[in-house]
Design a protein around this motif. Structure first.
Motif, PDB file in Angstrom:
ATOM      1  N   ASN A   1      41.029  30.863  46.319  1.00 44.64           N
ATOM      2  CA  ASN A   1      41.828  29.570  45.959  1.00 44.64           C
ATOM      3  C   ASN A   1      42.289  29.550  44.666  1.00 44.64           C
ATOM      4  O   ASN A   1      42.065  28.755  43.809  1.00 44.64           O
ATOM      5  CB  ASN A   1      40.827  28.273  46.250  1.00 44.64           C
ATOM      6  CG  ASN A   1      41.778  27.203  46.221  1.00 44.64           C
ATOM      7  OD1 ASN A   1      42.949  27.222  46.493  1.00 44.64           O
ATOM      8  ND2 ASN A   1      41.039  25.921  46.032  1.00 44.64           N
ATOM      9  N   TYR A   2      43.166  30.743  44.108  1.00 47.45           N
ATOM     10  CA  TYR A   2      43.899  30.771  43.029  1.00 47.45           C
ATOM     11  C   TYR A   2      44.661  30.077  42.613  1.00 47.45           C
ATOM     12  O   TYR A   2      45.643  29.292  43.250  1.00 47.45           O
ATOM     13  CB  TYR A   2      44.492  32.374  42.739  1.00 47.45           C
ATOM     14  CG  TYR A   2      43.418  33.522  42.974  1.00 47.45           C
ATOM     15  CD1 TYR A   2      42.336  33.269  42.156  1.00 47.45           C
ATOM     16  CD2 TYR A   2      43.825  34.814  43.493  1.00 47.45           C
ATOM     17  CE1 TYR A   2      41.490  34.285  42.148  1.00 47.45           C
ATOM     18  CE2 TYR A   2      42.771  35.634  43.472  1.00 47.45           C
ATOM     19  CZ  TYR A   2      41.693  35.434  42.777  1.00 47.45           C
ATOM     20  OH  TYR A   2      40.811  36.678  42.676  1.00 47.45           O
ATOM     21  N   ARG A   3      44.843  29.622  41.400  1.00 45.18           N
ATOM     22  CA  ARG A   3      45.947  28.614  40.637  1.00 45.18           C
ATOM     23  C   ARG A   3      45.907  29.194  39.193  1.00 45.18           C
ATOM     24  O   ARG A   3      44.833  29.603  38.706  1.00 45.18           O
ATOM     25  CB  ARG A   3      45.431  27.176  40.680  1.00 45.18           C
ATOM     26  CG  ARG A   3      44.202  26.473  40.060  1.00 45.18           C
ATOM     27  CD  ARG A   3      43.711  25.513  40.427  1.00 45.18           C
ATOM     28  NE  ARG A   3      42.609  25.045  39.930  1.00 45.18           N
ATOM     29  CZ  ARG A   3      42.244  24.534  38.638  1.00 45.18           C
ATOM     30  NH1 ARG A   3      43.381  24.202  37.934  1.00 45.18           N
ATOM     31  NH2 ARG A   3      41.326  24.046  38.271  1.00 45.18           N
TER      32      ARG A   3
ATOM     33  N   LEU B   1      43.571  31.565  34.961  1.00 43.67           N
ATOM     34  CA  LEU B   1      43.543  31.993  36.186  1.00 43.67           C
ATOM     35  C   LEU B   1      42.374  31.344  36.530  1.00 43.67           C
ATOM     36  O   LEU B   1      41.124  31.810  36.339  1.00 43.67           O
ATOM     37  CB  LEU B   1      43.689  33.336  36.459  1.00 43.67           C
ATOM     38  CG  LEU B   1      43.737  34.030  38.076  1.00 43.67           C
ATOM     39  CD1 LEU B   1      44.741  33.104  38.818  1.00 43.67           C
ATOM     40  CD2 LEU B   1      43.560  35.100  38.180  1.00 43.67           C
TER      41      LEU B   1
ATOM     42  N   ASP C   1      39.822  30.446  40.082  1.00 38.30           N
ATOM     43  CA  ASP C   1      39.478  30.521  41.679  1.00 38.30           C
ATOM     44  C   ASP C   1      38.702  29.152  42.054  1.00 38.30           C
ATOM     45  O   ASP C   1      37.629  28.805  41.539  1.00 38.30           O
ATOM     46  CB  ASP C   1      38.547  31.774  42.023  1.00 38.30           C
ATOM     47  CG  ASP C   1      38.467  31.690  43.491  1.00 38.30           C
ATOM     48  OD1 ASP C   1      38.882  30.933  44.120  1.00 38.30           O
ATOM     49  OD2 ASP C   1      37.703  32.654  43.886  1.00 38.30           O
TER      50      ASP C   1
ATOM     51  N   THR D   1      55.117  26.632  41.776  1.00 38.88           N
ATOM     52  CA  THR D   1      54.501  27.904  42.545  1.00 38.88           C
ATOM     53  C   THR D   1      55.061  29.222  42.290  1.00 38.88           C
ATOM     54  O   THR D   1      56.176  29.150  41.929  1.00 38.88           O
ATOM     55  CB  THR D   1      54.394  27.438  44.129  1.00 38.88           C
ATOM     56  OG1 THR D   1      55.675  27.509  44.482  1.00 38.88           O
ATOM     57  CG2 THR D   1      53.839  26.232  44.318  1.00 38.88           C
TER      58      THR D   1
ATOM     59  N   LYS E   1      58.018  37.921  43.495  1.00 40.94           N
ATOM     60  CA  LYS E   1      57.143  38.744  42.810  1.00 40.94           C
ATOM     61  C   LYS E   1      57.737  40.093  42.802  1.00 40.94           C
ATOM     62  O   LYS E   1      58.200  40.779  43.642  1.00 40.94           O
ATOM     63  CB  LYS E   1      55.835  39.145  43.495  1.00 40.94           C
ATOM     64  CG  LYS E   1      54.825  38.101  43.465  1.00 40.94           C
ATOM     65  CD  LYS E   1      53.646  38.245  44.411  1.00 40.94           C
ATOM     66  CE  LYS E   1      52.544  39.521  43.663  1.00 40.94           C
ATOM     67  NZ  LYS E   1      51.388  39.642  44.381  1.00 40.94           N
TER      68      LYS E   1
ATOM     69  N   VAL F   1      47.493  37.001  42.541  1.00 37.17           N
ATOM     70  CA  VAL F   1      48.242  36.001  42.857  1.00 37.17           C
ATOM     71  C   VAL F   1      49.270  36.300  44.094  1.00 37.17           C
ATOM     72  O   VAL F   1      49.786  37.438  43.838  1.00 37.17           O
ATOM     73  CB  VAL F   1      48.615  35.359  41.978  1.00 37.17           C
ATOM     74  CG1 VAL F   1      47.627  34.893  40.785  1.00 37.17           C
ATOM     75  CG2 VAL F   1      49.914  35.998  41.152  1.00 37.17           C
ATOM     76  N   GLU F   2      49.432  35.217  45.030  1.00 34.95           N
ATOM     77  CA  GLU F   2      50.399  35.514  46.048  1.00 34.95           C
ATOM     78  C   GLU F   2      51.401  34.711  45.676  1.00 34.95           C
ATOM     79  O   GLU F   2      51.245  33.828  45.198  1.00 34.95           O
ATOM     80  CB  GLU F   2      49.614  35.158  47.372  1.00 34.95           C
ATOM     81  CG  GLU F   2      48.580  36.161  47.763  1.00 34.95           C
ATOM     82  CD  GLU F   2      48.868  37.496  47.985  1.00 34.95           C
ATOM     83  OE1 GLU F   2      50.029  37.968  48.435  1.00 34.95           O
ATOM     84  OE2 GLU F   2      48.037  38.498  47.718  1.00 34.95           O
TER      85      GLU F   2
ATOM     86  N   THR G   1      51.209  30.519  44.991  1.00 35.36           N
ATOM     87  CA  THR G   1      50.034  30.146  44.038  1.00 35.36           C
ATOM     88  C   THR G   1      50.523  29.331  43.212  1.00 35.36           C
ATOM     89  O   THR G   1      51.593  29.284  42.663  1.00 35.36           O
ATOM     90  CB  THR G   1      49.746  31.392  43.331  1.00 35.36           C
ATOM     91  OG1 THR G   1      49.004  32.558  44.247  1.00 35.36           O
ATOM     92  CG2 THR G   1      48.479  30.994  42.182  1.00 35.36           C
TER      93      THR G   1
END
Length: 112
Positions: free
Chosen positions: A3-5, A17, A19, A44, A48, A102-103, A106
């Motif tokens: 649960n990255y942010r 960063l 989680d 967000t 990428k 990250v995706e 994020t």
């Protein structure tokens, strides 16, 4: 489940960063200069790009606000400074690490 942010602190020249609530990384950054500040708000990761070229270093993480992103730099001595046109600059090795983790989607919070 990750649960990255990302949380950016322009005044402290720091990107963290998380989680969930656990900080798992922190990195020195460069931010926008007074005339072109890094825009505070909730965004967000929208794009990428590997090797975007020029001053963007080895990676580009585009934000959901057009023309702004988190990227590497071909000028590592700028890290820690307020010198960009609003983007968040990182050392190339740091942005490469972040890029792997990250995706798209994020959340990114830029502190006022």
């Amino acid at each position: 489940m990750l649960n990255y942010r990302i949380v950016v602190y322009p005044a402290r020249r720091l990107l963290e960063l998380y989680d969930g609530t656990q900080r798992i990384g922190y990195y020195p950054i460069a931010v926008g200069k007074r005339s072109t500040p890094t825009p505070p708000g909730q965004y967000t990761i929208a794009t990428k790009v590997v090797n975007p070229g020029g001053a963007f270093g080895s990676r580009w993480l585009g934000l959901s606000i057009p023309f702004y992103g988190i990227h590497g730099t071909n000028n590592p001595s700028s890290i820690g400074q307020a010198v960009s046109k609003g983007c968040i600059r990182m050392h190339n090795h740091d942005v490469e690490n972040l890029f792997r983790l990250v995706e798209i989607g994020t959340p990114v919070t830029i502190d006022p």
